[in-house]
Design a protein around this motif. Sequence first.
Motif, PDB file in Angstrom:
ATOM      1  N   ASP A   1      -2.645  -1.537  -4.881  1.00 14.32           N
ATOM      2  CA  ASP A   1      -3.776  -1.378  -3.969  1.00 14.32           C
ATOM      3  C   ASP A   1      -4.560  -2.669  -3.846  1.00 14.32           C
ATOM      4  O   ASP A   1      -4.975  -3.036  -2.746  1.00 14.32           O
ATOM      5  CB  ASP A   1      -4.691  -0.263  -4.465  1.00 14.32           C
ATOM      6  CG  ASP A   1      -4.377   1.030  -3.765  1.00 14.32           C
ATOM      7  OD1 ASP A   1      -3.368   1.047  -3.039  1.00 14.32           O
ATOM      8  OD2 ASP A   1      -5.110   1.993  -3.935  1.00 14.32           O
TER       9      ASP A   1
ATOM     10  N   VAL B   1       0.838  -1.209   0.000  1.00 12.40           N
ATOM     11  CA  VAL B   1       0.000   0.000   0.000  1.00 12.40           C
ATOM     12  C   VAL B   1       0.873   1.258   0.000  1.00 12.40           C
ATOM     13  O   VAL B   1       0.664   2.187  -0.784  1.00 12.40           O
ATOM     14  CB  VAL B   1      -0.949  -0.026   1.211  1.00 12.40           C
ATOM     15  CG1 VAL B   1      -1.556   1.324   1.446  1.00 12.40           C
ATOM     16  CG2 VAL B   1      -2.049  -1.037   0.978  1.00 12.40           C
TER      17      VAL B   1
ATOM     18  N   SER C   1     -11.914  -3.154  -7.626  1.00 12.89           N
ATOM     19  CA  SER C   1     -10.720  -2.308  -7.737  1.00 12.89           C
ATOM     20  C   SER C   1     -10.076  -2.388  -9.122  1.00 12.89           C
ATOM     21  O   SER C   1      -9.799  -1.350  -9.731  1.00 12.89           O
ATOM     22  CB  SER C   1      -9.725  -2.689  -6.635  1.00 12.89           C
ATOM     23  OG  SER C   1      -8.611  -1.886  -6.682  1.00 12.89           O
TER      24      SER C   1
ATOM     25  N   ALA D   1      -0.939   2.455  -8.739  1.00 16.78           N
ATOM     26  CA  ALA D   1      -2.091   2.423  -7.836  1.00 16.78           C
ATOM     27  C   ALA D   1      -2.900   1.152  -8.023  1.00 16.78           C
ATOM     28  O   ALA D   1      -3.303   0.519  -7.050  1.00 16.78           O
ATOM     29  CB  ALA D   1      -2.968   3.643  -8.078  1.00 16.78           C
TER      30      ALA D   1
ATOM     31  N   ALA E   1      -4.492  -4.530  -0.282  1.00 14.43           N
ATOM     32  CA  ALA E   1      -5.764  -4.642   0.437  1.00 14.43           C
ATOM     33  C   ALA E   1      -6.068  -6.099   0.740  1.00 14.43           C
ATOM     34  O   ALA E   1      -6.473  -6.442   1.861  1.00 14.43           O
ATOM     35  CB  ALA E   1      -6.879  -4.021  -0.394  1.00 14.43           C
TER      36      ALA E   1
ATOM     37  N   GLY F   1       2.682   1.608  -3.332  1.00 17.13           N
ATOM     38  CA  GLY F   1       1.782   2.102  -4.376  1.00 17.13           C
ATOM     39  C   GLY F   1       1.506   3.584  -4.239  1.00 17.13           C
ATOM     40  O   GLY F   1       1.453   4.315  -5.225  1.00 17.13           O
TER      41      GLY F   1
END
Lengths: 102, 137
Positions: B68, B44, B103, B64, B72, B47
């Motif tokens: 992510d 995280v 996502s 990203a 996550a 990114g």
Amino acid sequence: MAYFNLAAAFFVLVSMALMLGRLLLGPTLYDRILAVNSFGTKTVLFLCVFCFVIDRPDGVDIALLYALMNFIATIAVLKFFRYRALDVSLAKSHITQSDEER
Amino acid sequence: MLIQLVSSVSESATAGTPVSMADILHVLFSAFSILSILAGLFFVLGGTLGVLRLPDFFTRLHAAGMTDTLGAELIILGLVIQAGFSQMSLKLLFVAFFLLITSPTATHAVAAAAYQAGLQPLLGRYRAPEPGEETKQ
């Protein structure tokens, strides 16, 4: 373990703060949308970790809601800046029609 | 909860040292959870740094989008291990499932919208800007 979760929540917050930098700096619109989307994902993570810190399981429900809402908000904002309206159908015929109008 | 289950099983099976077995499992689960959350935090934060530092919109999108999703999933996996076999871990698995679907879809939608709107990617060899130089994009 609670202190470890607290540290993890803190680092997710740091990541959210850094992402706000891209949101403010972002030269194009799409950078900002990307930053908002990523910020929302990190909000979900923060809620999940933080409800372990305070030992209340309610936050996970809010995180679930926020994960879905964040996706729909991203799509809605993208659609608005493509068509300048939200009541346009996203069917194929409308897309080709508006492409011809341009 | 899972630990209590395993300890009761081992108690009925051996009647020898059930407490130490539970302790070993507890330490094992905690270690795995900590490792998973640390890996997730690494992805995280990496990114986020990528989104801040990379030169072009599409490279930022790359940073990203990939990290992510994986970060996550890893953080939620660590929390699921902490929660054990309970209603909370089911909810966390739902969160992980929906993040896993939405996502990459949102990342793809942003990329497609930017490309359709005519945002050109930086092509060719990347040259870092000089200290006083104005950055493009």
